[in-house]
Design an enzyme around this catalytic site. Structure first.
Site: not given
Length: 262
Positions: A114, A134
């Site tokens: 990210e 995730e």
């Protein structure tokens, strides 16, 4: 100007280039709350320093750029705190128009990916790998803007493959899907990142900042006409600058311009 001293990152000036190095190699540069806030402070200092024009973000050691959240510490403390500027002090920093280059030196997972998506440019070691894992642990990449950024930065099917499967990809695949700009041999990573920074430094700094602001802020506008007729503060500052005079003058005099950022 003396460089500040941090525990979890290194802040090093190289002329007009700043390097911010995540310095938690013992946990593969995973970030805890203290690290998030230190990195936010480092980016605050970069934003405020008129002598710094380009930043390079990288990780300490040869194994990892950043593998996301320090889950072992999180399991002990339950502490999720992050600064308003987001994961690593950058993922929700929407007012920084100076460029940031990611130099990905190894594993780049979760919040690490990210951060790379939040950078403007990215160079990767050929030994690096990337993933948003995730969903494999019952979560989604909600915290750092990956779901929103990747939908804007790459073809949707490539973004969905990365996000919905949690699979790990190598640097060449990351380049193919436009997560990064360039892949180099591992030992050439930092020289390549500095070479890219030098190419940015060849441009007028206010012109670079104006270009970044216009590109990012125009994404929020409903149509092309609105985007093209909008006012952009950095563009107005660029047009009123000494550098806007220096550039055409240097061209006419057949010499390299001397940028002042004013």
């Amino acid at each position: 100007m003396a460089s500040p001293s941090f525990e979890h990152c290194r802040y090093e000036r190289h002329g007009r280039v700043l390097t911010i190095t995540i310095n938690r190699p013992q946990v593969l540069n995973a970030l805890n709350p203290a690290a998030h806030f230190e990195m936010a402070q480092a980016f605050d200092l970069y934003a405020a320093d008129p002598e710094l024009h380009v930043a390079i973000l990288t990780g300490s050691g040869d194994r990892a750029f950043c593998v996301g959240t320090d889950l072992k510490e999180l399991s002990r403390t339950g502490e999720h705190r992050k600064p308003p500027s987001g994961f690593g002090g950058i993922t929700t920093r929407f007012d920084l128009f100076k460029p940031v280059i990611a130099a990905v030196n190894g594993l780049c997972l979760g919040g690490g990916a990210e951060m790379v998506a939040a950078c403007d440019l990215a160079v990767s070691s050929d030994s690096a790998s990337f993933a948003l894992p995730e969903p494999l642990v019952g979560l989604a990449a909600l915290g750092g803007g990956a779901l929103q950024r990747l939908a804007r930065e790459m073809p949707m099917k490539d973004a969905m493959m990365l996000i919905l499967t949690g699979r790990r990809i190598d640097a060449q695949e990351a380049r193919r899907i436009s997560l990064i700009n360039e892949v180099v041999p591992h030992q050439e990573l930092m020289p390549a990142a500095f070479a890219l920074a030098e190419r940015v430094l060849a441009c007028a700094p206010l012109a670079v900042q104006a270009s970044k602001q216009v590109m990012l802020q125009s994404l929020d506008m409903p149509d092309l006409q609105t985007a093209m007729s909008a006012r952009y503060e950095a563009a107005e500052r660029m047009l009123a600058s000494q550098d806007a005079i220096e550039g055409p003058l240097a061209f006419a005099e057949k010499r390299k311009p001397v940028w002042t950022g004013r």
